[in-house]
Design a protein around this motif. Structure first.
Motif, PDB file in Angstrom:
ATOM      1  N   VAL A 119       0.823  -1.207   0.000  1.00 11.63           N
ATOM      2  CA  VAL A 119       0.000   0.000   0.000  1.00 11.63           C
ATOM      3  C   VAL A 119       0.861   1.263   0.000  1.00 11.63           C
ATOM      4  O   VAL A 119       0.332   2.374   0.004  1.00 11.63           O
ATOM      5  CB  VAL A 119      -0.956   0.015   1.204  1.00 11.63           C
ATOM      6  CG1 VAL A 119      -1.913  -1.171   1.136  1.00 11.63           C
ATOM      7  CG2 VAL A 119      -0.188   0.019   2.522  1.00 11.63           C
ATOM      8  N   GLY A 120       2.163   1.089   0.023  1.00 19.01           N
ATOM      9  CA  GLY A 120       3.081   2.220  -0.036  1.00 19.01           C
ATOM     10  C   GLY A 120       4.054   2.034  -1.183  1.00 19.01           C
ATOM     11  O   GLY A 120       3.688   1.545  -2.246  1.00 19.01           O
ATOM     12  N   ALA A 121       5.299   2.457  -0.956  1.00 23.89           N
ATOM     13  CA  ALA A 121       6.317   2.320  -1.989  1.00 23.89           C
ATOM     14  C   ALA A 121       6.462   0.854  -2.388  1.00 23.89           C
ATOM     15  O   ALA A 121       6.555  -0.019  -1.542  1.00 23.89           O
ATOM     16  CB  ALA A 121       7.641   2.866  -1.474  1.00 23.89           C
ATOM     17  N   SER A 122       6.469   0.608  -3.698  1.00 18.44           N
ATOM     18  CA  SER A 122       6.527  -0.787  -4.143  1.00 18.44           C
ATOM     19  C   SER A 122       7.200  -0.961  -5.496  1.00 18.44           C
ATOM     20  O   SER A 122       7.710  -2.038  -5.785  1.00 18.44           O
ATOM     21  CB  SER A 122       5.114  -1.381  -4.229  1.00 18.44           C
ATOM     22  OG  SER A 122       4.350  -0.704  -5.206  1.00 18.44           O
ATOM     23  N   GLN A 123       7.196   0.074  -6.322  1.00 14.27           N
ATOM     24  CA  GLN A 123       7.699  -0.085  -7.688  1.00 14.27           C
ATOM     25  C   GLN A 123       9.212   0.115  -7.732  1.00 14.27           C
ATOM     26  O   GLN A 123       9.727   1.153  -7.311  1.00 14.27           O
ATOM     27  CB  GLN A 123       7.005   0.898  -8.620  1.00 14.27           C
ATOM     28  CG  GLN A 123       5.509   0.608  -8.763  1.00 14.27           C
ATOM     29  CD  GLN A 123       4.850   1.524  -9.775  1.00 14.27           C
ATOM     30  OE1 GLN A 123       4.932   2.740  -9.689  1.00 14.27           O
ATOM     31  NE2 GLN A 123       4.180   0.936 -10.748  1.00 14.27           N
ATOM     32  N   ILE A 124       9.915  -0.876  -8.248  1.00 15.23           N
ATOM     33  CA  ILE A 124      11.369  -0.857  -8.324  1.00 15.23           C
ATOM     34  C   ILE A 124      11.754  -0.864  -9.800  1.00 15.23           C
ATOM     35  O   ILE A 124      11.573  -1.865 -10.508  1.00 15.23           O
ATOM     36  CB  ILE A 124      11.977  -2.070  -7.604  1.00 15.23           C
ATOM     37  CG1 ILE A 124      11.540  -2.071  -6.130  1.00 15.23           C
ATOM     38  CG2 ILE A 124      13.503  -2.071  -7.718  1.00 15.23           C
ATOM     39  CD1 ILE A 124      11.883  -3.343  -5.385  1.00 15.23           C
ATOM     40  N   GLY A 125      12.251   0.272 -10.277  1.00 15.92           N
ATOM     41  CA  GLY A 125      12.655   0.381 -11.671  1.00 15.92           C
ATOM     42  C   GLY A 125      14.031  -0.201 -11.905  1.00 15.92           C
ATOM     43  O   GLY A 125      14.805  -0.431 -10.966  1.00 15.92           O
ATOM     44  N   ARG A 126      14.353  -0.419 -13.174  1.00 13.29           N
ATOM     45  CA  ARG A 126      15.653  -1.007 -13.503  1.00 13.29           C
ATOM     46  C   ARG A 126      16.819  -0.110 -13.085  1.00 13.29           C
ATOM     47  O   ARG A 126      17.924  -0.589 -12.864  1.00 13.29           O
ATOM     48  CB  ARG A 126      15.743  -1.256 -15.014  1.00 13.29           C
ATOM     49  CG  ARG A 126      14.859  -2.356 -15.551  1.00 13.29           C
ATOM     50  CD  ARG A 126      15.330  -2.716 -16.958  1.00 13.29           C
ATOM     51  NE  ARG A 126      14.377  -3.554 -17.656  1.00 13.29           N
ATOM     52  CZ  ARG A 126      13.553  -3.137 -18.605  1.00 13.29           C
ATOM     53  NH1 ARG A 126      13.561  -1.864 -18.965  1.00 13.29           N
ATOM     54  NH2 ARG A 126      12.730  -3.973 -19.205  1.00 13.29           N
ATOM     55  N   SER A 127      16.583   1.195 -13.002  1.00 11.98           N
ATOM     56  CA  SER A 127      17.661   2.122 -12.649  1.00 11.98           C
ATOM     57  C   SER A 127      17.802   2.309 -11.147  1.00 11.98           C
ATOM     58  O   SER A 127      18.627   3.101 -10.705  1.00 11.98           O
ATOM     59  CB  SER A 127      17.423   3.478 -13.316  1.00 11.98           C
ATOM     60  OG  SER A 127      16.283   4.120 -12.774  1.00 11.98           O
ATOM     61  N   TYR A 128      17.022   1.586 -10.342  1.00 15.69           N
ATOM     62  CA  TYR A 128      17.092   1.714  -8.881  1.00 15.69           C
ATOM     63  C   TYR A 128      18.261   0.884  -8.348  1.00 15.69           C
ATOM     64  O   TYR A 128      18.093  -0.137  -7.675  1.00 15.69           O
ATOM     65  CB  TYR A 128      15.791   1.222  -8.250  1.00 15.69           C
ATOM     66  CG  TYR A 128      14.605   2.153  -8.371  1.00 15.69           C
ATOM     67  CD1 TYR A 128      14.503   3.078  -9.395  1.00 15.69           C
ATOM     68  CD2 TYR A 128      13.568   2.084  -7.459  1.00 15.69           C
ATOM     69  CE1 TYR A 128      13.407   3.917  -9.497  1.00 15.69           C
ATOM     70  CE2 TYR A 128      12.467   2.923  -7.538  1.00 15.69           C
ATOM     71  CZ  TYR A 128      12.393   3.838  -8.569  1.00 15.69           C
ATOM     72  OH  TYR A 128      11.306   4.666  -8.655  1.00 15.69           O
ATOM     73  N   ALA A 129      19.476   1.330  -8.607  1.00 23.60           N
ATOM     74  CA  ALA A 129      20.659   0.522  -8.322  1.00 23.60           C
ATOM     75  C   ALA A 129      20.785   0.176  -6.844  1.00 23.60           C
ATOM     76  O   ALA A 129      21.093  -0.972  -6.486  1.00 23.60           O
ATOM     77  CB  ALA A 129      21.907   1.256  -8.800  1.00 23.60           C
ATOM     78  N   ARG A 130      20.552   1.141  -5.977  1.00 20.55           N
ATOM     79  CA  ARG A 130      20.725   0.890  -4.542  1.00 20.55           C
ATOM     80  C   ARG A 130      19.658  -0.065  -4.012  1.00 20.55           C
ATOM     81  O   ARG A 130      19.938  -0.926  -3.175  1.00 20.55           O
ATOM     82  CB  ARG A 130      20.686   2.215  -3.777  1.00 20.55           C
ATOM     83  CG  ARG A 130      21.806   3.174  -4.137  1.00 20.55           C
ATOM     84  CD  ARG A 130      21.592   4.537  -3.502  1.00 20.55           C
ATOM     85  NE  ARG A 130      22.616   5.500  -3.904  1.00 20.55           N
ATOM     86  CZ  ARG A 130      22.568   6.222  -5.032  1.00 20.55           C
ATOM     87  NH1 ARG A 130      21.543   6.077  -5.859  1.00 20.55           N
ATOM     88  NH2 ARG A 130      23.537   7.073  -5.329  1.00 20.55           N
ATOM     89  N   VAL A 131      18.428   0.107  -4.475  1.00 20.15           N
ATOM     90  CA  VAL A 131      17.349  -0.769  -4.024  1.00 20.15           C
ATOM     91  C   VAL A 131      17.588  -2.191  -4.507  1.00 20.15           C
ATOM     92  O   VAL A 131      17.455  -3.159  -3.742  1.00 20.15           O
ATOM     93  CB  VAL A 131      15.983  -0.253  -4.523  1.00 20.15           C
ATOM     94  CG1 VAL A 131      14.867  -1.197  -4.079  1.00 20.15           C
ATOM     95  CG2 VAL A 131      15.719   1.159  -4.003  1.00 20.15           C
ATOM     96  N   ILE A 132      17.949  -2.325  -5.780  1.00 20.27           N
ATOM     97  CA  ILE A 132      18.187  -3.656  -6.348  1.00 20.27           C
ATOM     98  C   ILE A 132      19.354  -4.338  -5.639  1.00 20.27           C
ATOM     99  O   ILE A 132      19.296  -5.530  -5.297  1.00 20.27           O
ATOM    100  CB  ILE A 132      18.435  -3.553  -7.862  1.00 20.27           C
ATOM    101  CG1 ILE A 132      17.153  -3.099  -8.573  1.00 20.27           C
ATOM    102  CG2 ILE A 132      18.915  -4.888  -8.431  1.00 20.27           C
ATOM    103  CD1 ILE A 132      17.347  -2.735 -10.027  1.00 20.27           C
ATOM    104  N   ASP A 133      20.420  -3.578  -5.398  1.00 18.06           N
ATOM    105  CA  ASP A 133      21.571  -4.150  -4.691  1.00 18.06           C
ATOM    106  C   ASP A 133      21.177  -4.626  -3.297  1.00 18.06           C
ATOM    107  O   ASP A 133      21.586  -5.708  -2.861  1.00 18.06           O
ATOM    108  CB  ASP A 133      22.686  -3.100  -4.587  1.00 18.06           C
ATOM    109  CG  ASP A 133      23.869  -3.610  -3.796  1.00 18.06           C
ATOM    110  OD1 ASP A 133      24.597  -4.489  -4.306  1.00 18.06           O
ATOM    111  OD2 ASP A 133      24.072  -3.145  -2.652  1.00 18.06           O
ATOM    112  N   ALA A 134      20.368  -3.832  -2.598  1.00 20.04           N
ATOM    113  CA  ALA A 134      19.942  -4.228  -1.253  1.00 20.04           C
ATOM    114  C   ALA A 134      19.099  -5.493  -1.298  1.00 20.04           C
ATOM    115  O   ALA A 134      19.242  -6.379  -0.449  1.00 20.04           O
ATOM    116  CB  ALA A 134      19.167  -3.086  -0.599  1.00 20.04           C
TER     117      ALA A 134
END
Length: 491
Positions: A77-92
């Motif tokens: 219900v909050g932040a959820s979309q992770i784009g391909r350029s989200y390097a820090r989120v993807i790495d985590a």
């Protein structure tokens, strides 16, 4: 390894702060807010040998990353979309062993309900309600705001919005459209779908920052052309072409709240929940934080990683603040309210568009493709801008039945075919008071370029402090930035 040689030298200064008691808990850095930004800053600082304490007023970490568990499975219900350029989120996600899965939120065909008429976007140009002029006539009525805002966007780089050479655009969308000579009806329609808080409440530069960064994310790592003429004003189209193992938008299997939970785990008891900060005391050499339960914490540095709408309710004592003080006092925060549903496909019965935007209090109805055509579909009633502000006034107990009755009024065929999964109104959450970065007209020129300068020993993080990123990635980036600022000062 970053040195901490100044910490012992400054520890004596901590006792000079007003009201400091011996029972205060000492730390190198006190972080207020256990969302993505606060937790990322904490982990980076701990890796460099700093002692941190993370305080959060909620009873669980995560900030605006929140997953509701329902009978139909987890719903972000909050932040959820992770784009391909989200390097820090993807790495985590990879580091913590979280599985990224393609987002499954393809929206079915859109229509519009405008002035009590159902509008077919394909025939709008010749519709008798269309009083627009010239090229405006071909723009679907509830796409006017986003389409015209994008038409005049001169930004090429993701940080251009902060460049003083674009300062003339720190105005409202209404002002810009009047300057460009648009018709009265085009401006009226733009008010129904303006990006941000509203046509009068949001700086065009803020709108363009989001659009420019979003365009980068959509084309990141691919030559696939995205459709600039989508039929709905909010929400990104999802492309399923695989680049580096990812589609254009990913979610976390099991719910995105698993990410902050994983980030908090290595910090152990350094993370303290149910700690509502009510007072921050600042000097040039130290800071102290008091919580509502009387507990107190002091440190060489403080990081505020909560929205300014929340921080402005906290008493801050010490020398006068730089431009960030004005930002804390006046910077707005956008809101979204959403009602998450399971529906039987009533559009097969009434023949109207499955998804639609309105000029009324319902906002938007998003019907999500189940890839089968028949059987239950997920759906959402999505409210932003003015309609989101109005629904917040009703409160949750009144909002949900009101929205269901409004849907039944517009689409009688939906009666008996709609089941509620959950509801979230971020404007009604006292610990968030909204869900996204915004700037009012004039605020980019007034303080946005300098508002991240530390206030004595207090640094700032959070999605609302974004520079060149957006969404979850901007939260992670801001935590990293604040941590690096402190490392540099402590060296």
């Amino acid at each position: 390894m970053v040195t901490r040689r100044h910490f012992l030298a400054t520890s004596a200064a901590l006792t000079l702060l007003p009201g400091v008691a011996l029972a205060e808990e000492k730390s190198d850095v006190v972080i207020i807010g256990a969302g993505l930004s606060g937790l990322n800053a904490a982990n980076l600082l701990v890796e460099q040998g700093f002692k941190v304490i993370v305080l959060d007023a909620n009873n669980v970490v995560g900030g605006r990353v929140r997953t509701h568990h329902t009978a139909n499975g987890p719903i972000d219900v909050g932040a959820s979309q992770i784009g391909r350029s989200y390097a820090r989120v993807i790495d985590a996600c990879w580091r913590y062993g979280l599985k990224l899965i393609p987002e499954d939120r393809d929206l079915l065909k859109f229509g519009a309900h405008y002035q009590n008429h159902w509008i077919d976007n394909a025939t709008w140009a010749s519709h008798p309600l269309n009083r627009c002029e010239g090229e405006e006539r071909s723009i679907p009525p509830l796409m006017m705001g986003s389409r015209l805002a994008g038409k005049y966007n001169p930004l090429k780089n993701i940080d251009d919005w902060l460049d003083p050479k674009f300062s003339e655009y720190d105005v409202s969308l209404r002002t810009l459209l009047r300057q460009k000579g648009h018709s009265a009806q085009a401006i009226e329609l733009a008010a129904l779908s303006a990006p941000g808080i509203g046509i009068d409440e949001t700086s065009v530069l803020r709108m363009w920052q989001e659009e420019t960064r979003g365009a980068l994310d959509r084309k990141f790592g691919t030559d696939v052309k995205t459709d600039a003429h989508k039929d709905h004003p909010f929400g990104e189209a999802h492309t399923r072409d695989i680049v580096n193992g990812l589609t254009s938008t990913s979610n976390i299997e099991g719910g995105c709240h698993l990410l902050p939970l994983a980030m908090a785990r290595p910090l152990g008891d350094a993370v303290r929940v149910n700690k509502k900060v009510v007072h921050i005391e600042l000097s040039s050499s130290a800071g102290a934080v008091t919580c509502a339960d009387g507990s107190r914490y002091r440190g060489r540095f403080i990081i505020s990683a909560v929205p300014f709408t929340v921080l402005r309710k906290v008493k801050i004592s010490g020398p006068p603040g730089p431009s960030v003080a004005q930002a804390i006092a006046t910077m707005p925060y956008a809101n979204t309210a959403r009602l998450y549903l399971t529906v039987d496909p009533f559009w097969l019965e009434d023949g109207l568009p499955p998804s639609f935007s309105t000029d009324g209090p319902l906002g938007m109805f998003w019907a999500i493709d189940n890839h089968k055509g028949t059987g239950p579909h997920r759906a959402m009633i999505v409210l932003v801008s003015a309609v989101a502000r109005e629904i917040t006034k009703r409160g949750t107990e009144q909002a949900v039945p009101f929205l269901l009755s409004e849907l039944a009024r517009l689409r009688p065929a939906s009666a008996g075919k709609v089941r509620v999964n959950t509801y979230m109104d971020w404007g009604a959450d006292p610990l968030q008071l909204g869900c996204g970065f915004s700037l009012a007209p004039g605020q980019v020129n007034s303080f946005a370029r300098t508002m991240l300068e530390p206030w004595e020993v207090m640094h700032f993080a959070g999605e609302h402090t974004r520079r060149s990123d957006f969404g979850m990635e901007s939260a992670m980036e801001s935590g990293e930035r604040a941590a690096l600022e402190i490392m540099a000062r402590a060296a």
